[in-house]
Design a protein around this motif. Structure first.
Motif, PDB file in Angstrom:
ATOM      1  N   GLU A  21       0.825  -1.217   0.000  1.00 43.89           N
ATOM      2  CA  GLU A  21       0.000   0.000   0.000  1.00 43.89           C
ATOM      3  C   GLU A  21       0.853   1.258   0.000  1.00 43.89           C
ATOM      4  O   GLU A  21       0.440   2.297  -0.499  1.00 43.89           O
ATOM      5  N   THR A  22       2.024   1.171   0.618  1.00 44.34           N
ATOM      6  CA  THR A  22       2.849   2.384   0.764  1.00 44.34           C
ATOM      7  C   THR A  22       4.140   2.328  -0.040  1.00 44.34           C
ATOM      8  O   THR A  22       4.865   3.322  -0.115  1.00 44.34           O
ATOM      9  N   GLY A  23       4.469   1.176  -0.578  1.00 42.70           N
ATOM     10  CA  GLY A  23       5.709   1.052  -1.326  1.00 42.70           C
ATOM     11  C   GLY A  23       6.957   1.000  -0.462  1.00 42.70           C
ATOM     12  O   GLY A  23       8.072   1.054  -0.978  1.00 42.70           O
ATOM     13  N   ARG A  24       6.793   0.902   0.842  1.00 40.89           N
ATOM     14  CA  ARG A  24       7.949   0.844   1.740  1.00 40.89           C
ATOM     15  C   ARG A  24       8.535  -0.565   1.725  1.00 40.89           C
ATOM     16  O   ARG A  24       7.839  -1.547   1.932  1.00 40.89           O
ATOM     17  N   VAL A  25       9.863  -0.634   1.536  1.00 36.77           N
ATOM     18  CA  VAL A  25      10.569  -1.907   1.593  1.00 36.77           C
ATOM     19  C   VAL A  25      11.355  -1.959   2.888  1.00 36.77           C
ATOM     20  O   VAL A  25      12.053  -1.005   3.228  1.00 36.77           O
ATOM     21  N   THR A  26      11.254  -3.060   3.615  1.00 39.58           N
ATOM     22  CA  THR A  26      12.105  -3.225   4.797  1.00 39.58           C
ATOM     23  C   THR A  26      12.851  -4.547   4.704  1.00 39.58           C
ATOM     24  O   THR A  26      12.343  -5.532   4.167  1.00 39.58           O
ATOM     25  N   ILE A  27      14.073  -4.523   5.205  1.00 39.40           N
ATOM     26  CA  ILE A  27      14.919  -5.713   5.184  1.00 39.40           C
ATOM     27  C   ILE A  27      14.644  -6.511   6.454  1.00 39.40           C
ATOM     28  O   ILE A  27      14.737  -5.974   7.556  1.00 39.40           O
ATOM     29  N   ASN A  28      14.299  -7.770   6.299  1.00 39.62           N
ATOM     30  CA  ASN A  28      14.169  -8.624   7.481  1.00 39.62           C
ATOM     31  C   ASN A  28      15.519  -9.244   7.810  1.00 39.62           C
ATOM     32  O   ASN A  28      16.080  -9.009   8.869  1.00 39.62           O
ATOM     33  N   GLU A  29      16.016 -10.041   6.869  1.00 34.41           N
ATOM     34  CA  GLU A  29      17.317 -10.684   7.056  1.00 34.41           C
ATOM     35  C   GLU A  29      18.110 -10.540   5.777  1.00 34.41           C
ATOM     36  O   GLU A  29      17.538 -10.520   4.678  1.00 34.41           O
ATOM     37  N   PHE A  30      19.420 -10.503   5.942  1.00 34.02           N
ATOM     38  CA  PHE A  30      20.278 -10.326   4.776  1.00 34.02           C
ATOM     39  C   PHE A  30      21.547 -11.140   5.050  1.00 34.02           C
ATOM     40  O   PHE A  30      22.189 -10.961   6.074  1.00 34.02           O
ATOM     41  N   VAL A  31      21.833 -12.057   4.140  1.00 34.22           N
ATOM     42  CA  VAL A  31      22.896 -13.040   4.367  1.00 34.22           C
ATOM     43  C   VAL A  31      23.971 -12.901   3.289  1.00 34.22           C
ATOM     44  O   VAL A  31      23.651 -12.751   2.111  1.00 34.22           O
ATOM     45  N   GLN A  45       1.534  -0.345 -12.194  1.00 32.18           N
ATOM     46  CA  GLN A  45       1.651  -0.818 -13.560  1.00 32.18           C
ATOM     47  C   GLN A  45       1.363  -2.313 -13.656  1.00 32.18           C
ATOM     48  O   GLN A  45       0.771  -2.790 -14.616  1.00 32.18           O
ATOM     49  N   GLY A  46       1.793  -3.039 -12.622  1.00 31.60           N
ATOM     50  CA  GLY A  46       1.585  -4.484 -12.622  1.00 31.60           C
ATOM     51  C   GLY A  46       0.234  -4.878 -12.054  1.00 31.60           C
ATOM     52  O   GLY A  46      -0.031  -6.065 -11.842  1.00 31.60           O
ATOM     53  N   GLY A  47      -0.601  -3.901 -11.751  1.00 38.42           N
ATOM     54  CA  GLY A  47      -1.919  -4.198 -11.197  1.00 38.42           C
ATOM     55  C   GLY A  47      -1.870  -4.804  -9.802  1.00 38.42           C
ATOM     56  O   GLY A  47      -2.757  -5.547  -9.390  1.00 38.42           O
ATOM     57  N   LYS A  48      -0.806  -4.494  -9.044  1.00 36.92           N
ATOM     58  CA  LYS A  48      -0.648  -5.112  -7.722  1.00 36.92           C
ATOM     59  C   LYS A  48      -0.741  -4.112  -6.578  1.00 36.92           C
ATOM     60  O   LYS A  48      -0.414  -4.447  -5.438  1.00 36.92           O
ATOM     61  N   LEU A  49      -1.112  -2.874  -6.898  1.00 31.79           N
ATOM     62  CA  LEU A  49      -1.195  -1.889  -5.827  1.00 31.79           C
ATOM     63  C   LEU A  49      -2.369  -2.246  -4.925  1.00 31.79           C
ATOM     64  O   LEU A  49      -3.486  -2.383  -5.389  1.00 31.79           O
ATOM     65  N   ALA A  50      -2.054  -2.402  -3.622  1.00 33.32           N
ATOM     66  CA  ALA A  50      -3.109  -2.841  -2.703  1.00 33.32           C
ATOM     67  C   ALA A  50      -4.070  -1.697  -2.405  1.00 33.32           C
ATOM     68  O   ALA A  50      -3.696  -0.538  -2.487  1.00 33.32           O
TER      69      ALA A  50
END
Ligand SMILES: Cc1cc2nc3c(=O)[nH]c(=O)nc-3n(C[C@H](O)[C@H](O)[C@H](O)COP(=O)(O)OP(=O)(O)OC[C@H]3O[C@@H](n4cnc5c(N)ncnc54)[C@H](O)[C@@H]3O)c2cc1C
Ligand code: SF4
Lengths: 324, 712
Positions: free
Chosen positions: B577-587, B707-712
């Motif tokens: 809904e907001t386009g915010r990306v957060t990192i959970n884990e990164f290896v 564009q991909g029709g995936k905006l919540a």
């Protein structure tokens, strides 16, 4: 930075007298914005009048039917006050999201309300309206953080204050005092101004006046703020929304919805409030309020995404208020 | 005789352990002095007047008001009337004053009039590419076209990375002082030994009379190899006035002129068989290094043995400051373009990305290493439990996904010379003109020397950062650790052998039966036949001994190597809904041959991952299209990740048999290559659409979702 005089009066009367020298005398509170602005060369005060030593401007008074907050109360102290936390979770969120111990410990309530816009054209010396040789740069420029409402005039910046939208929604009053020494009450709804010319003020505070305190009705309401930011680290909101209403047997009464960082002033979303009024605040009414909030939005070339954010912020703030 | 070859695992006391850096305490307590910290009575502060436009012609420069200000020591024109400005931040004039405040006041008082022109700022479209600057590699157009037409699964994608800057915590600059006719310089540099050479003209002195000292520096990332125009200005003013002079760039100018990574954009047509074997990779890439040129991208990256490859590359000239080498030049860009396209191809084939990557490893140079690393990374991140095909089908607006990327790097050691001195009192020092960028070079040199001499680390005095010491190469290309570990090993071995010669008679055995171990010189493997280190050194008599070492080593032993591989996997959440990306884990799983200090090696990878999250999610140099001014030349809107933004980071270094015996290989660059691609792929896996361009900011994510029709 240009050389300047520095005064640290011990009481409000002296402060007001020291400010009477006119335009070039500025109030200094925590300095977190003013000193940066001086370094950037966007303001050049001849005299700074520090309010730090004035005890009557500090602290939160919860004894009356309003909660009275001194203008020199630090943002950290405001958010950690128990009564404030209980009555106004919308304020606590707004302050805590600022996210920097340095800023919230130094920054004050008065300073937050009176701070200058963060527009990068303004901060880079292109003036409040972002002009170069008479040409406005913002409409065809980098405007992704700019206004999506109230931007039909020359002002495209957004009001930087996080407290503003919450105070407007909570029905606060801002009190100022000037040379006549008479307190003047300004409803928060009329405090912020959209300038039409570069000389116009950004707030209702007149030259030589000091904000002394803010008063919020000490009334139990459901209220919450929801903020959307790009990152967790020290930053500015992209969009915020504050929703306030009185719970009347499970229905919203006297609902108010105010958006932040979408316009040159905190933006009162009347349609969104109407969508909640008299209804149970749930997923469906919150969704409607979100949709109503962005009706009539006028995004610029690169900030259409803020319309979506505003919609979501209102929905989430409404749901958070219902949980509060 | 002690041998140069690295000791076997059971003969390593320090090498490969987790050892805290020698200069940690002085840095943490603020005692470490950086160029910025230098102050002298009577010094001058310099401010550079810079052009505020991307394209302009100077009409006039009026310095009279600035010169009239009390405390101003001088104002100099660096450009003249009629000169062309080709990017904002260009140095037009210089002011020097007795205080920072006066310098700033004078700086504001310099009045420059410009005839402003329309700059070229847009590098996102191929049409803006300079037709003269083509680097086409079209092997056989018909074959590639046919391979694409025949492919059972195919994609036609667009990918890109916005321009970013180096944004070193410590800005560029130096402090200069004249003493007895010589000039002493404290710079922030990645290149101590060669620094003076760039200042001879400005200082009007031979390099032998310019002395450089850089003990600590706050980041370079490829942007601090030369003394630069500002270094020359500082040296010139110091020579001219005879005063100590400090010139450090202000943050805004630092971000505009002192280093940028070129942008990169690509259109990729790639194809595979329906069971996921890559058959064709056809790309058109362009990008801009500002007024410098961007290189073409080495794509497909890592998977260089794809059968049908076409590569077209163009350069777009924009009115921005010139690009500089940015930590693994060209690799993060090539990596994103390749790994994102391949990940899209896997999704088009309806295949799990890990399975797809594993299946195509034979198209890489080091399939076995990548296979092992992929397996380890998958275990570390819980791949099996978390993986799903593209698009998280779970409820709610927040979607979760995994992304993979792999990378490669060279990292062979640079040339280096080193002296190791053993004193009759048992004290040891090692000297070489290298620099510690914060990576742990000082500590590595200490560890190698101490290990070689069988001593605890604290017994070794490490002397680096001055050009009076034997020369070492610039710290770039991940060449430092291979270079300095070779030369210091060589020097310490040679010094030790000189000592063993002195000691052998007293132990009654030939030199080749002696070793240095545990603070003693002993008969190999027999502590009962030994003398203490102090006793041994006392046999030197009055005169210290100095062993000389180098890379290449004096006896030709190869102690370093080149060629590493790494794998990274990211687990992210996307709020659709907001386009915010957060990192959970990164290896991150990384090999780099024999590791000297496991702790600083891991730290290097952690740091790279944080830098990687930053350019994947936040970092971007934003320029006004009309004036050409960089609008976020500050650390407020030029966003870097904070600790709360980076998620849980996990690092695994490949060590032991198969890795250790390869010798030492550089590590500075490889781990910063993959983050953009891994995170971009994770975002695509989470929300079901590719967000084409980094950084993955809410506006870009929302646009792609819409564009991909995936905006919540
Ligand atoms: C990186 C960064 C991120 C930030 N993020 C946020 C955020 O997310 N939300 C947010 O709201 N703020 C944010 N802030 C801004 C911060 O909250 C303000 O700088 C602070 O509130 C200003 O308060 P101050 O007391 O330091 O004001 P000062 O800097 O002292 O003054 C600011 C202005 O207000 C005037 N003024 C101050 N007090 C009075 C008074 N009593 N009467 C009349 N005029 C007065 C001054 O003259 C000056 O013009 C951020 C700041 C930074 C640097
Ligand atoms: S690094 Fe951050 S906290 Fe430290 S001085 Fe700079 S702005 Fe302040």
């Amino acid at each position: 930075m240009k050389s300047f005089e520095y005064a640290a009066p011990q009481n409000l009367d002296d402060a007001i007298a020291l400010l009477a020298s006119g335009e070039a005398a500025f109030v200094l509170a925590g300095g977190t914005d003013l000193v940066t602005s001086m370094k950037q060369g966007i303001v050049s005060p001849a005299r700074l009048v520090s309010l730090k030593a004035i005890e009557e401007l500090k602290g939160v008074d919860t004894s009356g039917d309003t909660v009275k907050i001194g203008a020199m109360t630090s943002l950290a102290e405001l958010a950690s006050n128990e009564s404030v936390a209980k009555l106004y979770p919308s304020i606590v969120t707004a302050v805590n999201k600022i996210g920097s111990a340095q800023i919230v410990n130094m920054g004050t309530v008065g300073g937050d309300l009176c701070q200058y816009p963060r527009c990068w054209y303004y901060r880079n010396g292109f003036g409040l309206f972002g002009m170069e040789n008479g040409q406005p740069l913002i409409p065809d420029g980098e405007n992704k953080y700019h206004a999506i409402f109230g931007n039909d005039g020359p002002a495209k910046f957004v009001c930087a204050s996080s407290l503003g939208p919450a105070l407007v929604a909570l029905g606060a009053t801002v009190t100022v005092r000037g040379a006549d020494n008479q307190p003047r009450d300004i409803p928060a709804t009329e405090f912020f101004k959209t300038p039409q010319s570069p000389e116009d003020p950004l707030t209702a505070v007149a030259v030589g006046e000091v904000v002394t305190h803010v008063a919020i009705p000490a009334k139990a309401t459901k209220n919450a703020t929801y903020e959307i930011r790009e990152r967790e680290g020290l930053d500015w909101p992209l969009v915020t929304a504050t929703v306030v209403y009185t719970d009347n047997g499970g229905k919203a009464q006297d609902a108010r919805v105010v958006l932040g960082h979408v316009a040159p002033v905190p933006w009162i979303a009347t349609g969104a409030a109407a969508a909640l009024e008299g209804k149970a605040v749930d997923e469906s009414s919150a969704l409607e309020a979100g949709a109503a909030a962005v009706e009539g939005a006028t995004p610029l070339s690169k900030n259409g995404f803020k319309v979506q954010l505003a919609k979501v912020a209102v929905k989430r703030a409404a749901l958070a208020a219902a949980q509060a | 005789m002690a041998k140069n070859a690295w000791p076997a695992a059971d003969k390593r006391d320090l090498i490969g352990e987790r050892i805290s850096r020698l200069d940690g305490p002085v840095k943490a307590t603020g005692h470490a002095k950086y160029a910025y910290d230098m102050n002298r009575p009577g010094m001058l502060y310099v401010r550079l007047v810079w052009a505020p436009y991307g394209a302009a012609k100077i009409q006039s420069i009026d310095t009279s008001a600035a010169k009239a200000i009390k405390g101003v020591a001088g104002v100099w024109n660096e450009m003249n009337e009629g000169d062309e400005i080709v990017h904002a931040g260009q140095i037009v004039a210089t002011v020097a004053a007795t205080s920072e405040e006066i310098a700033q006041e004078a700086w504001r008082a310099v009045k420059v009039a410009y005839e402003v022109k329309q700059p070229q700022m847009n590098d996102t479209v191929l049409e803006n590419a300079d037709e003269k600057e083509q680097r086409d590699e079209i092997p056989d157009a018909a074959t590639v076209d046919k391979a694409y037409a025949d492919a059972e699964v195919k994609i036609d994608g667009h990918y890109g990375l916005a321009p970013i800057t180096h944004c070193c915590m410590e800005a560029h600059g130096q402090f200069a002082e004249m003493k007895d006719g010589d000039q002493y310089i404290w710079p922030s540099t990645q290149n101590v030994s060669a620094y003076a050479a760039g200042l001879t003209d400005a200082a009007g002195l031979p390099a032998s009379q310019i002395h450089v000292d850089c003990q600590y520096m706050g980041g370079g990332f490829g942007s601090k190899f030369s003394s630069d125009q500002w270094g020359a200005i500082c040296s010139r003013i110091s020579k001219e006035t005879g005063k100590p002079v400090k010139l450090m760039l202000e943050r805004d100018q630092e971000l505009m002129v002192a280093g940028a990574r070129p942008s990169a954009f690509a259109n990729v047509k790639a194809g595979a068989t329906k069971d996921g074997k890559i058959t064709v990779f056809d790309s058109t890439c362009w990008g801009s290094g500002g007024m410098g040129t961007s290189r073409g991208l080495g794509v497909p990256y890592v998977f260089g043995n794809v059968p049908n490859i076409r590569r077209v590359a163009r350069n777009v000239r924009t009115n921005r400051g010139s690009q500089r080498a940015w930590r693994a030049p060209g690799h993060p860009q090539a990596c994103l373009v390749t790994m994102a396209a391949l990940d899209d191809l896997a999704a088009a084939a309806n295949m799990d990305a890990l399975e797809f990557f594993l299946k195509n490893l034979d198209l890489t140079e080091r399939p076995d290493v990548y296979r092992e690393e992929l397996q380890i990374a998958a275990d570390m991140i819980g791949y099996k439990e978390k993986a799903h095909l593209r698009g998280d089908s779970g409820d709610g607006p927040v979607k979760r996904g995994l992304g993979i990327s792999i990378h490669m790097w060279g990292g062979g050691g640079h040339k280096s010379e080193c002296n190791c001195t053993i004193n009759p009192d048992g004290s040891v020092s090692v000297a070489l003109g290298t620099q510690d960028l914060g990576t742990g070079t000082r500590t590595v040199v200490g560890i190698v020397t101490a290990e070689t001499l069988g001593l605890p680390l604290k017994r070794v005095q490490v002397n680096i950062g001055k050009d009076q010491y034997p020369p070492s190469g610039a710290s770039g290309g991940s060449t430092t650790v291979g270079g300095v570990s070779s030369s210091s090993r060589d020097a310490a071995t040679n010094a030790l052998n000189m000592l063993l010669e002195k000691v052998a008679p007293s132990l009654g055995v030939p030199v080749d039966q002696l070793e240095a171990w545990d603070g003693k010189i002993q008969v190999i493997g027999d502590p009962s036949k030994s003398v203490t280190w102090e006793k041994a050194c006392s046999m030197l008599g009055q005169i210290p001994i100095t062993g000389k070492g180098s890379k290449p080593t004096s006896d030709g032993t190869e102690l370093d190597n080149s060629g590493v591989g790494g794998v990274q996997m990211a687990d992210v959440s996307v709020d659709t809904e907001t386009g915010r990306v957060t990192i959970n884990e990164f290896v991150a799983v990384q090999d780099c041959g024999l590791i000297i200090d496991l702790k600083t090696a891991e730290s290097q990878v952690y740091g790279a991952m944080i830098m990687g999250v930053t350019y994947a999610l936040y970092e971007e140099a934003i320029y006004d299209p009309i004036t050409g001014r960089m609008l976020n030349a500050d650390m407020e809107f030029y966003r870097l990740a904070g600790l709360a933004d980076v998620g849980t980071l996990k690092v695994h270094m490949m060590t032991g048999p198969g890795y250790d015996e390869r010798g030492v290989i550089g590590l500075g660059e490889p781990p910063v290559i993959s983050p953009g691609a891994a995170i971009s792929n994770a975002v695509a896996n989470a929300c079901g659409v590719r967000v084409p361009t980094l950084p993955l900011t809410p506006d870009r994510v929302i646009a792609a979702l819409e564009q991909g029709g995936k905006l919540a």
